[in-house]
Motif scaffolding. Structure first.
Motif, PDB file in Angstrom:
ATOM      1  N   ALA A   1     -68.701 -67.867 -41.363  1.00 22.47           N
ATOM      2  CA  ALA A   1     -68.310 -66.677 -40.667  1.00 22.47           C
ATOM      3  C   ALA A   1     -69.476 -65.842 -40.252  1.00 22.47           C
ATOM      4  O   ALA A   1     -69.140 -64.747 -39.400  1.00 22.47           O
ATOM      5  CB  ALA A   1     -67.138 -65.920 -41.193  1.00 22.47           C
ATOM      6  N   HIS A   2     -70.649 -66.025 -40.796  1.00 23.49           N
ATOM      7  CA  HIS A   2     -71.660 -65.210 -40.763  1.00 23.49           C
ATOM      8  C   HIS A   2     -72.283 -65.163 -39.206  1.00 23.49           C
ATOM      9  O   HIS A   2     -72.601 -66.239 -38.969  1.00 23.49           O
ATOM     10  CB  HIS A   2     -72.698 -65.016 -41.722  1.00 23.49           C
ATOM     11  CG  HIS A   2     -73.451 -63.696 -41.831  1.00 23.49           C
ATOM     12  ND1 HIS A   2     -74.369 -63.552 -41.105  1.00 23.49           N
ATOM     13  CD2 HIS A   2     -73.149 -62.777 -42.985  1.00 23.49           C
ATOM     14  CE1 HIS A   2     -74.852 -62.337 -41.479  1.00 23.49           C
ATOM     15  NE2 HIS A   2     -74.208 -61.866 -42.512  1.00 23.49           N
ATOM     16  N   PRO A   3     -72.468 -64.110 -38.689  1.00 25.94           N
ATOM     17  CA  PRO A   3     -73.204 -64.281 -37.411  1.00 25.94           C
ATOM     18  C   PRO A   3     -74.625 -65.064 -37.419  1.00 25.94           C
ATOM     19  O   PRO A   3     -74.915 -65.442 -36.407  1.00 25.94           O
ATOM     20  CB  PRO A   3     -73.363 -62.754 -36.943  1.00 25.94           C
ATOM     21  CG  PRO A   3     -73.027 -62.021 -37.919  1.00 25.94           C
ATOM     22  CD  PRO A   3     -72.087 -62.599 -38.767  1.00 25.94           C
ATOM     23  N   ILE A   4     -75.168 -64.955 -38.394  1.00 18.34           N
ATOM     24  CA  ILE A   4     -76.628 -65.577 -38.439  1.00 18.34           C
ATOM     25  C   ILE A   4     -76.529 -66.968 -38.626  1.00 18.34           C
ATOM     26  O   ILE A   4     -77.395 -67.759 -38.363  1.00 18.34           O
ATOM     27  CB  ILE A   4     -77.213 -65.041 -39.960  1.00 18.34           C
ATOM     28  CG1 ILE A   4     -77.863 -63.487 -39.737  1.00 18.34           C
ATOM     29  CG2 ILE A   4     -78.599 -65.766 -40.229  1.00 18.34           C
ATOM     30  CD1 ILE A   4     -78.418 -62.710 -40.911  1.00 18.34           C
ATOM     31  N   ALA A   5     -75.309 -67.481 -38.995  1.00 23.87           N
ATOM     32  CA  ALA A   5     -75.132 -69.000 -38.952  1.00 23.87           C
ATOM     33  C   ALA A   5     -74.592 -69.442 -37.472  1.00 23.87           C
ATOM     34  O   ALA A   5     -74.183 -70.917 -37.520  1.00 23.87           O
ATOM     35  CB  ALA A   5     -74.382 -69.128 -40.246  1.00 23.87           C
ATOM     36  N   GLU A   6     -74.555 -68.598 -36.606  1.00 28.85           N
ATOM     37  CA  GLU A   6     -73.877 -69.063 -35.357  1.00 28.85           C
ATOM     38  C   GLU A   6     -74.607 -70.373 -34.772  1.00 28.85           C
ATOM     39  O   GLU A   6     -75.739 -70.363 -34.666  1.00 28.85           O
ATOM     40  CB  GLU A   6     -73.901 -67.878 -34.435  1.00 28.85           C
ATOM     41  CG  GLU A   6     -73.460 -68.130 -33.304  1.00 28.85           C
ATOM     42  CD  GLU A   6     -73.460 -66.787 -32.060  1.00 28.85           C
ATOM     43  OE1 GLU A   6     -73.880 -65.674 -32.340  1.00 28.85           O
ATOM     44  OE2 GLU A   6     -72.991 -67.108 -30.862  1.00 28.85           O
ATOM     45  N   GLY A   7     -73.850 -71.002 -34.475  1.00 26.79           N
ATOM     46  CA  GLY A   7     -74.127 -72.392 -33.515  1.00 26.79           C
ATOM     47  C   GLY A   7     -74.811 -73.349 -34.487  1.00 26.79           C
ATOM     48  O   GLY A   7     -75.312 -74.454 -33.889  1.00 26.79           O
ATOM     49  N   LEU A   8     -74.884 -73.281 -35.837  1.00 25.86           N
ATOM     50  CA  LEU A   8     -75.284 -74.306 -36.598  1.00 25.86           C
ATOM     51  C   LEU A   8     -74.106 -75.322 -36.950  1.00 25.86           C
ATOM     52  O   LEU A   8     -73.005 -74.961 -36.572  1.00 25.86           O
ATOM     53  CB  LEU A   8     -75.803 -73.811 -38.003  1.00 25.86           C
ATOM     54  CG  LEU A   8     -76.905 -72.882 -37.655  1.00 25.86           C
ATOM     55  CD1 LEU A   8     -77.501 -72.204 -39.204  1.00 25.86           C
ATOM     56  CD2 LEU A   8     -78.135 -73.533 -37.033  1.00 25.86           C
ATOM     57  N   GLY A   9     -74.530 -76.451 -37.495  1.00 25.84           N
ATOM     58  CA  GLY A   9     -73.613 -77.412 -38.184  1.00 25.84           C
ATOM     59  C   GLY A   9     -73.343 -76.936 -39.554  1.00 25.84           C
ATOM     60  O   GLY A   9     -73.634 -75.872 -39.784  1.00 25.84           O
ATOM     61  N   ALA A  10     -73.049 -78.249 -40.479  1.00 27.17           N
ATOM     62  CA  ALA A  10     -72.846 -77.704 -41.966  1.00 27.17           C
ATOM     63  C   ALA A  10     -73.922 -77.379 -42.720  1.00 27.17           C
ATOM     64  O   ALA A  10     -74.085 -76.699 -43.565  1.00 27.17           O
ATOM     65  CB  ALA A  10     -72.001 -78.799 -42.610  1.00 27.17           C
ATOM     66  N   TYR A  11     -75.125 -77.860 -41.972  1.00 25.03           N
ATOM     67  CA  TYR A  11     -76.526 -77.679 -42.788  1.00 25.03           C
ATOM     68  C   TYR A  11     -77.659 -77.896 -41.889  1.00 25.03           C
ATOM     69  O   TYR A  11     -77.534 -78.302 -40.607  1.00 25.03           O
ATOM     70  CB  TYR A  11     -76.744 -78.541 -43.892  1.00 25.03           C
ATOM     71  CG  TYR A  11     -76.601 -80.129 -43.657  1.00 25.03           C
ATOM     72  CD1 TYR A  11     -77.683 -80.555 -43.143  1.00 25.03           C
ATOM     73  CD2 TYR A  11     -75.386 -80.884 -43.850  1.00 25.03           C
ATOM     74  CE1 TYR A  11     -77.726 -82.063 -42.956  1.00 25.03           C
ATOM     75  CE2 TYR A  11     -75.272 -82.055 -43.746  1.00 25.03           C
ATOM     76  CZ  TYR A  11     -76.357 -82.783 -43.136  1.00 25.03           C
ATOM     77  OH  TYR A  11     -76.388 -84.184 -42.830  1.00 25.03           O
TER      78      TYR A  11
END
Lengths: 237, 237, 237, 237
Positions: free
Chosen positions: C133-143
């Motif tokens: 849910a974190h905006p810093i992880a936006e657009g990534l996959g699982a890793y």
């Protein structure tokens, strides 16, 4: 005296020879024997007992409940889950082990799906201590190593832990938040990942040490007494 | 045996008759007397002593250090602050009281200005327990009431507490995060707001109970042993 | 318009042919080019510039500062560190990369040693998203997978992250809390692990995506205006 | 474009003349009108509509759901609560207002009783910003003052907030954690205390500003894509 009940669905041990050979008297008795010591009184309860062994009387006399479940999650009665939930909010500690992540009681306390990735390949798990100040990590080294375990991988769909004590490394390439704490009402909750039934995890002294530490951490402290409901003002308005 | 040192700059008591009458042997001795009990050995140290009473030997034999400072923050030597800081990271508990929010040791552990609003008007403070499961709140009711205290108000410029145990209400219209916990390295830190020198706060049994609870919480548990620095791989790469 | 400065000590690139070939205009320019886009104005600053390129004027016109340092931590002047620290408390975002964990500015904001385990073996790193849910992880996959990186392992001696976004798996058997956030005063801080100078990490599009997301997250929002110092009561006492 | 639905049970407005006069078209329309702006599309839904106005199609096209309920909590169908819960875990933001603390959806996401102290005395509330770096506090001063509000007091039985943005002071002597955030799965949750139906709270520009800020904060960012279930190893075991 801290009064502990180890609850186990007690299914795999009666159906699978490998599990039976590892835990002939059930996972619950292995854990109970492993954490019993001066000042800690340990009993057990299982799914097949009357009210799953978790009557009002039993729970009212329990400081910390340890939970192992897997194949029988759906067979746990909702009113018992409610009862355990209420006792946690009133101060009983709860330690949820391994596949208990999908138990009704853990999901209802978390408010999330508690889903995760998993794989049974007997691979190596290494649980790193990421909070060495935490009492649950007392007496450990930098990590615990388990030669063979089931893999649980991220994303683990839980609320952000209030305290993150362990993070697991798995040989197959995954990581997992393996030891996490929460307060819920007046009660404390600890989830601890290891313990697949086909491995001798609950014979491992460091695993037992963690569970034993967690019992001390989770035992109610006769904490503050909150007040709820309609209330007169304390000051003149 | 938990070994506690109560550190006090010990200035106001010698310069102000009101403070002297409340704490004739110093705030440190009042607190020390109030928390001494079976299993807890309590000594004191003050600014004017050699190395402020905090020699390597003293600190190496201290489990929990309690800190009261105000007028003399700048007179605490930097190398002693460094020494205390290092001991906290190695596991010594630290309880910072009231105006200690502006001490060098607290600011260096927090990384923020630790600034706040304040007012000396002898107004009422009511400290509400917001985490009744926390061991530091053990034995309290829903709140602690102090008839006369200095006001500290938000915004309190600290890192988000890892655990928030108390929130204060002040008659003049402010609130304050009054009991907050942190882990720093292997050590635990608790900041507790009350204790202005011109009020009898450290004679209050509930305030002493909180400090006493915090000593138990902060005492090192011979925790996990982290490893740092260059390291060979644990697996074949 | 979000105004970003990428700060780099700019030492390895001038002394090591491998690093020079990967980052011929310096790590700072590679990152700057990689995150520049509509609405984001990106400049650079380096150790050798006047006041390390971080004058009052520059900092007062910077929304987010990105920091890469390693061999030159000790050459950063204390008064510049203080200046950056103050700007963070007033709202400037700070993104600390890789070996910046040992920079003066990061250590002073954390209050801990920021020590860790490390190994240069060019092993595989896999950064798992643990807070999708974190905006810093936006657009990534699982890793995110990085074929070759330096290893950083736990225990990482930082305060418990306010938000934990990434956890790294390393081929050699370690894990690491690789993406962690903090608020400090009115400012936001993000530490992001990858980026050893001898690997092409800052050419990786997902790594740049994370840094770019973090810039948006850390940019000041003209937040609430706290008030500090002596204050009259808001209510009649 | 951020798509918002303001859900309201819409009961008090039709039964109580005071409430009707404050909110002639319902609390939902007052909030909707107050937060509608460029880039934010706002609709409403109420209890009496088909499926409470929260069909699969509506929810699948909603980025942020705002929830106001009180007298009708029990009339919300469980299957709709489940549906909303699932949408939150998949990324929809949820803003729960005031008496919504006792809604089925909030309690199921929290895992606690969500109980509190309360009093209807029209007393003054002052909401202090305790995290000025938080985007939900953007544009505010040190606090928001509401001349007349219902009191909610601690202990508020919620999980420790992941971020605590506001703490309320009440004239009658209580405090309350008034603005709290959580991540649940891929979704974000914000609880905001004020808004008793007999006061003009949702006409207050600062209250609307907070709700509007929260919409931006809670809107899904097309975050990372977690993977669950049985999985092959990523490395050779």
């Amino acid at each position: 005296m801290t009064r502990v009940i180890v609850w186990n669905e007690y299914i795999h041990e009666k159906e699978n020879k490998v599990v039976e050979s590892l835990y002939p008297r059930g996972i619950h008795n292995t854990i109970a024997d492993g954490i019993r010591k001066d000042g800690v009184e340990v009993g057990t309860a299982t799914l097949e007992e009357h009210e799953h062994g978790l009557t009002e009387e039993v729970l009212n006399n329990t400081d910390v409940l340890i939970w192992w479940g897997h194949a029988g999650h759906d067979r746990v009665e909702d009113y018992i889950v409610q009862r355990v939930h209420q006792r946690v909010l009133k101060g009983m500690g709860l330690i949820v082990l391994h596949s208990g992540h999908f138990s009704k009681i853990f999901k209802s306390l978390m408010g999330t799906s508690c889903d995760l990735k998993w794989r049974e390949a007997g691979e190596k798990e290494r649980l790193w201590v990421v909070d060495p100040a935490h009492p649950i990590a007392e007496g450990l080294g930098a990590y615990i190593e388990l030669e063979h375990e089931e893999m649980y991988g991220e994303h683990f769909d839980i609320p952000a832990p209030e305290e993150l004590v362990f993070v697991s490394w798995f040989a197959g390439g995954e990581v997992f938040r393996s030891g996490v704490t929460y307060h819920r009402g007046q009660g404390k909750v600890f989830y601890f990942r290891p313990g697949h039934e086909t491995y001798p995890t609950y014979h491992n002294q460091e695993v037992l040490r963690v569970i034993s530490n967690a019992v001390q951490w989770a035992a109610p402290k006769h904490g503050a007494t909150p007040v709820y409901g309609n209330a007169q003002p304390l000051e003149q308005i």
